[in-house]
Design an enzyme around this catalytic site. Structure first.
Site, PDB file in Angstrom:
ATOM      1  N   HIS A 111      15.481   6.146  -5.028  1.00  0.00           N
ATOM      2  CA  HIS A 111      15.595   6.469  -3.598  1.00  0.00           C
ATOM      3  C   HIS A 111      14.832   5.510  -2.682  1.00  0.00           C
ATOM      4  O   HIS A 111      14.190   5.928  -1.714  1.00  0.00           O
ATOM      5  CB  HIS A 111      15.143   7.904  -3.358  1.00  0.00           C
ATOM      6  CG  HIS A 111      16.127   8.945  -3.820  1.00  0.00           C
ATOM      7  ND1 HIS A 111      17.475   8.695  -3.981  1.00  0.00           N
ATOM      8  CD2 HIS A 111      15.946  10.262  -4.164  1.00  0.00           C
ATOM      9  CE1 HIS A 111      18.080   9.792  -4.394  1.00  0.00           C
ATOM     10  NE2 HIS A 111      17.183  10.751  -4.516  1.00  0.00           N
ATOM     11  N   HIS A 182      19.834  13.780   2.190  1.00  0.00           N
ATOM     12  CA  HIS A 182      19.398  14.613   1.063  1.00  0.00           C
ATOM     13  C   HIS A 182      19.106  16.050   1.478  1.00  0.00           C
ATOM     14  O   HIS A 182      18.103  16.634   1.062  1.00  0.00           O
ATOM     15  CB  HIS A 182      18.164  13.979   0.411  1.00  0.00           C
ATOM     16  CG  HIS A 182      18.061  14.199  -1.068  1.00  0.00           C
ATOM     17  ND1 HIS A 182      17.857  15.446  -1.610  1.00  0.00           N
ATOM     18  CD2 HIS A 182      18.128  13.337  -2.107  1.00  0.00           C
ATOM     19  CE1 HIS A 182      17.794  15.333  -2.928  1.00  0.00           C
ATOM     20  NE2 HIS A 182      17.959  14.065  -3.259  1.00  0.00           N
ATOM     21  N   GLU A 310      25.365  14.343  -1.870  1.00  0.00           N
ATOM     22  CA  GLU A 310      24.836  13.088  -1.354  1.00  0.00           C
ATOM     23  C   GLU A 310      25.945  12.031  -1.344  1.00  0.00           C
ATOM     24  O   GLU A 310      26.257  11.432  -2.363  1.00  0.00           O
ATOM     25  CB  GLU A 310      23.650  12.624  -2.205  1.00  0.00           C
ATOM     26  CG  GLU A 310      22.536  13.651  -2.311  1.00  0.00           C
ATOM     27  CD  GLU A 310      21.601  13.372  -3.464  1.00  0.00           C
ATOM     28  OE1 GLU A 310      21.096  12.221  -3.575  1.00  0.00           O
ATOM     29  OE2 GLU A 310      21.373  14.294  -4.284  1.00  0.00           O
TER      30      GLU A 310
END
Length: 346
Positions: A111, A182, A310
């Site tokens: 991420h 997210h 996502e």
């Protein structure tokens, strides 16, 4: 339909955290922080006529920076960048130049690195009823990514109960980019496990992952597997009780086409969440690792207490030439649109 800007008095990196409230004519209310571009609240009216918050998070901005929360960090409601999901070995090559990113547990980059876009202060560029545009400038070398990347994200709430996320980005040097959001959703009035939520995804293939959840480059048909959501079914119907779902689904669409990514319904609230996107992949995560104390109204959040859809490009595509490119070059424009639409279902 209105937009309201609220000062919190909290400073992060020398900038004040602002809360931006969006309200439409149906009474739907969305609250966004310019820290992490976090969707903090998404309050809708359920079939009983009750107001219901459908995203997980905290009552207070301070809780998003609490050390105990960051220790087992679930990225509640935040933008993910510069690169979503995992990059194998935290390494990629562009034009013969290799870049080494920070490595999380297992040796891969997760991420966007140690401190991604989810923990940055974004500037409020404009507020036009009922929308807000945030901007973050990621300097060359931040988290070891090349190029100065300027990202703008506009949140707009419509009277059709759509929360539209429009992303744009430009760079001054060839770089890797794969943005997503997210948010953790739970459509049940009292929260709890999302196992009984009914879910559908128009995706005939999912992406193989190695033991550390990194995409390998291989597509696997969903037919005959527990990953098959082509027809609606309860999320918990076929899942592994220990794992749930943490997979990237390749949507059945032409590249760049704006289409449905998923539909999720819950019986008690009568709510349906539809996700639409221009992106080729939707990563479906049912929060196996969720373990947060003192969430909204003091609730604790546990494994499988929410789900994420996502929308993004193929994870690790920067290392897999057969996948759609996630390289952005000077003069090019990165664009992505994702919509969360709330309706009542019969």
């Amino acid at each position: 339909m209105k937009t309201k800007l609220i000062r919190t008095g909290k400073l992060i990196d020398g900038k004040e955290v602002l809360a931006i409230e969006l309200t439409n004519s149906l009474g739907t209310y969305v609250k966004i922080y310019n820290y992490g571009a976090i969707i903090n609240k998404f309050i809708v009216t359920n079939k009983q006529g009750e107001k219901q918050d459908i995203v997980l998070g905290f009552d207070d901005i301070d809780q998003y920076t609490n050390e105990s929360y960051l220790t087992n960090y679930p990225y509640f409601g935040a933008v993910i960048g510069r690169y979503a999901n995992r990059v194998k070995n935290g390494r990629f090559t562009i034009d013969g130049q290799t870049y080494q990113l920070s490595q999380a547990k297992g040796g891969d980059c997760l991420h966007g690195g140690d401190i991604g876009f989810d923990r940055k202060m974004w500037d409020v560029l404009s507020t036009i009823d009922p929308s807000v545009t945030l901007q973050y400038v990621s300097e060359d070398g931040e988290e070891h990514f090349p190029g100065k990347l300027t990202v703008q994200l506009t949140f707009k709430l419509t009277d059709e109960n759509e929360l539209i996320l429009d992303y744009k980005a430009e760079t001054d040097q060839a770089t890797a980019i794969n943005l997503t959001h997210h948010s953790y959703f739970n459509l049940a009035p009292q929260g709890g496990s999302i196992a009984a939520h009914k879910h559908r995804m128009p995706a005939s293939n999912y992406l193989e992952q190695d033991d550390n959840y990194v995409v390998t480059g291989k597509l696997i048909p969903v037919e005959g597997t527990h990953h098959d959501f082509l027809a609606e079914k309860e999320i918990g119907k076929d899942w592994d009780l220990n794992e749930g779902y943490d997979q990237s689904y390749v949507l059945d669409k032409q590249y760049g086409e704006f289409t449905l990514a998923s539909e999720t319904r819950e019986e008690n609230s009568g709510l349906k969440l539809s996700v639409y996107t221009t992106e080729p992949v939707a990563h479906f995560y049912t929060a196996k690792y969720l373990d947060v104390k003192g969430g909204k109204e003091g609730k604790d959040y546990h494994s499988f207490g929410g789900f994420c859809v996502e929308t993004q490009h193929h994870p690790n595509a920067i290392n897999i030439p057969a996948f759609p490119s996630t390289i952005l070059r000077p003069g090019e424009h990165y664009k992505q649109t994702t919509i969360y639409k709330i309706e009542h279902h019969s």
